[in-house]
Design a protein around this motif. Structure first.
Motif, PDB file in Angstrom:
ATOM      1  N   THR A  31      15.663  -1.500   5.320  1.00 16.07           N
ATOM      2  CA  THR A  31      16.336  -2.796   5.237  1.00 16.07           C
ATOM      3  C   THR A  31      16.116  -3.623   6.498  1.00 16.07           C
ATOM      4  O   THR A  31      15.712  -3.114   7.543  1.00 16.07           O
ATOM      5  N   LYS A  33      18.468  -6.623   8.711  1.00 14.37           N
ATOM      6  CA  LYS A  33      19.802  -7.194   8.829  1.00 14.37           C
ATOM      7  C   LYS A  33      19.748  -8.417   9.734  1.00 14.37           C
ATOM      8  O   LYS A  33      19.051  -8.417  10.747  1.00 14.37           O
ATOM      9  N   ARG A  44      23.988 -10.706   6.774  1.00 12.34           N
ATOM     10  CA  ARG A  44      23.485 -10.238   5.481  1.00 12.34           C
ATOM     11  C   ARG A  44      22.477  -9.115   5.677  1.00 12.34           C
ATOM     12  O   ARG A  44      21.911  -8.947   6.762  1.00 12.34           O
ATOM     13  N   THR A  45      22.285  -8.354   4.601  1.00 15.00           N
ATOM     14  CA  THR A  45      21.292  -7.287   4.560  1.00 15.00           C
ATOM     15  C   THR A  45      20.209  -7.676   3.575  1.00 15.00           C
ATOM     16  O   THR A  45      20.505  -8.130   2.457  1.00 15.00           O
ATOM     17  N   LEU A  46      18.955  -7.534   3.985  1.00 19.20           N
ATOM     18  CA  LEU A  46      17.814  -7.861   3.151  1.00 19.20           C
ATOM     19  C   LEU A  46      17.186  -6.558   2.661  1.00 19.20           C
ATOM     20  O   LEU A  46      16.703  -5.756   3.450  1.00 19.20           O
ATOM     21  N   SER A  47      17.228  -6.352   1.356  1.00 18.77           N
ATOM     22  CA  SER A  47      16.710  -5.125   0.754  1.00 18.77           C
ATOM     23  C   SER A  47      15.581  -5.454  -0.202  1.00 18.77           C
ATOM     24  O   SER A  47      15.604  -6.482  -0.877  1.00 18.77           O
ATOM     25  N   TRP A  77      11.097 -13.856   3.511  1.00 17.45           N
ATOM     26  CA  TRP A  77      12.487 -14.051   3.110  1.00 17.45           C
ATOM     27  C   TRP A  77      12.980 -15.423   3.566  1.00 17.45           C
ATOM     28  O   TRP A  77      12.551 -15.931   4.602  1.00 17.45           O
ATOM     29  N   SER A  79      15.640 -17.102   5.460  1.00 20.24           N
ATOM     30  CA  SER A  79      16.559 -16.554   6.462  1.00 20.24           C
ATOM     31  C   SER A  79      17.993 -17.052   6.289  1.00 20.24           C
ATOM     32  O   SER A  79      18.923 -16.458   6.835  1.00 20.24           O
ATOM     33  N   GLY A  82      18.861 -15.153   2.493  1.00 21.18           N
ATOM     34  CA  GLY A  82      18.492 -13.751   2.347  1.00 21.18           C
ATOM     35  C   GLY A  82      17.631 -13.480   1.134  1.00 21.18           C
ATOM     36  O   GLY A  82      17.278 -12.333   0.851  1.00 21.18           O
ATOM     37  N   GLU A  83      17.265 -14.530   0.414  1.00 24.24           N
ATOM     38  CA  GLU A  83      16.475 -14.369  -0.802  1.00 24.24           C
ATOM     39  C   GLU A  83      15.024 -14.014  -0.471  1.00 24.24           C
ATOM     40  O   GLU A  83      14.418 -14.599   0.421  1.00 24.24           O
ATOM     41  N   GLY A  84      14.478 -13.043  -1.195  1.00 26.67           N
ATOM     42  CA  GLY A  84      13.078 -12.718  -1.057  1.00 26.67           C
ATOM     43  C   GLY A  84      12.227 -13.771  -1.737  1.00 26.67           C
ATOM     44  O   GLY A  84      12.435 -14.071  -2.919  1.00 26.67           O
TER      45      GLY A  84
END
Length: 265
Positions: A31, A33, A44-47, A77, A79, A82-84
């Motif tokens: 991930t 962060k 937020r966390t980006l997965s 992403w 920033s 947080g959307e890919g």
């Protein structure tokens, strides 16, 4: 302040946003962060990655983040949300380094297959592959004008490339072991590099020679940066070993890290 959010997993890379209000961290837990610098809060966390995230960079306008992973992909992403946005595929081994061009239109990446790739940051299309290194490439950086890329490799060399043509311009030799980190000065006159030989080298782009070799670290040099005025360098070190072949990785052994500052004006 300590930002705790990747429990039990190594933080592989970090980057400040251009406005200095956020930090993004990339971890072996797969991930990223985003953190508020002032409060220390996790925003937020980006997965999405399927492997350890080994490199991360903000675009100059702060609106995007690029991440490179052991799953052989690069992700872009948003920033703020947080959307890919995009997944860049084409690497056939772990992605060790990513960098946005100053204008944000391109991304450079490097990997364990001894290549550097240039991507269109808007479409995710690969523009060209730069071939010439003889081993894994661990670091990459754009020049301030975006016209050149420098790469550092486990083959002990740095290479300068013309972005538009993909042509190799120079090979810089002097390190006695693999190179972990590289950076341009803001005036585009010098490059600095650090590596497993525990040294920092300052290179002149006018002569293509190392003008200074700085030795103080007792451990491999893992990161470095110029000050904004180009008069100083800060470098950090930590014990690391290389594990594996093309899909290998640098692994920190947990020994003490060191930070050094140098006057190179």
């Amino acid at each position: 302040r300590t930002l705790a959010g990747h429990p039990g997993s190594a933080v592989q890379s970090v980057s400040y946003s251009p406005e200095g209000e956020r930090i993004v961290s990339a971890s072996a837990d797969k991930t990223l962060k985003i953190w508020n610098v002032t409060t220390g809060d996790e925003q937020r966390t980006l997965s999405g990655h399927a492997g350890r995230v080994q490199s991360v960079a903000f675009s100059r306008d702060g609106g995007r983040i690029a991440s490179g992973s052991g799953d052989n992909t690069i992700r872009i992403w948003d920033s703020n949300t947080g959307e890919g946005k995009l997944v860049l595929r084409g690497q056939t081994s772990s992605v060790y380094g990513v960098a946005f061009s100053p204008d944000g239109k391109r991304i450079a990446s490097c990997c364990g297959q001894s290549t550097v790739r240039i991507w269109d940051a808007a479409t995710g299309k690969e523009e060209r592959t730069l071939r010439g290194h003889g081993a894994a490439v661990f670091c990459v950086a754009f020049s301030p004008d975006g016209r050149q890329v420098v790469s550092g490799s486990f083959d002990k060399t740095l290479k300068l490339w013309d972005v538009a043509s993909g042509r190799e311009q120079y090979t810089l030799r002097g390190h006695t072991n693999g190179i972990n980190c590289v950076a341009f000065s803001a005036d585009h006159k010098r490059i600095i590099s650090g590596g497993l030989d525990k040294s920092v080298k300052v290179w002149s782009l006018k002569t293509d020679d190392a003008t200074q070799t700085l030795r103080a670290h007792s451990l491999p040099v893992a990161s470095l940066a110029f000050s904004a005025d180009g008069q100083k360098i800060v470098s950090g070190s930590g014990a690391a070993i290389y594990q594996g072949g093309p899909n290998g990785r640098l692994v920190n052994t947990g020994e003490e890290r060191e930070l050094s500052q140098w006057d190179v004006g």
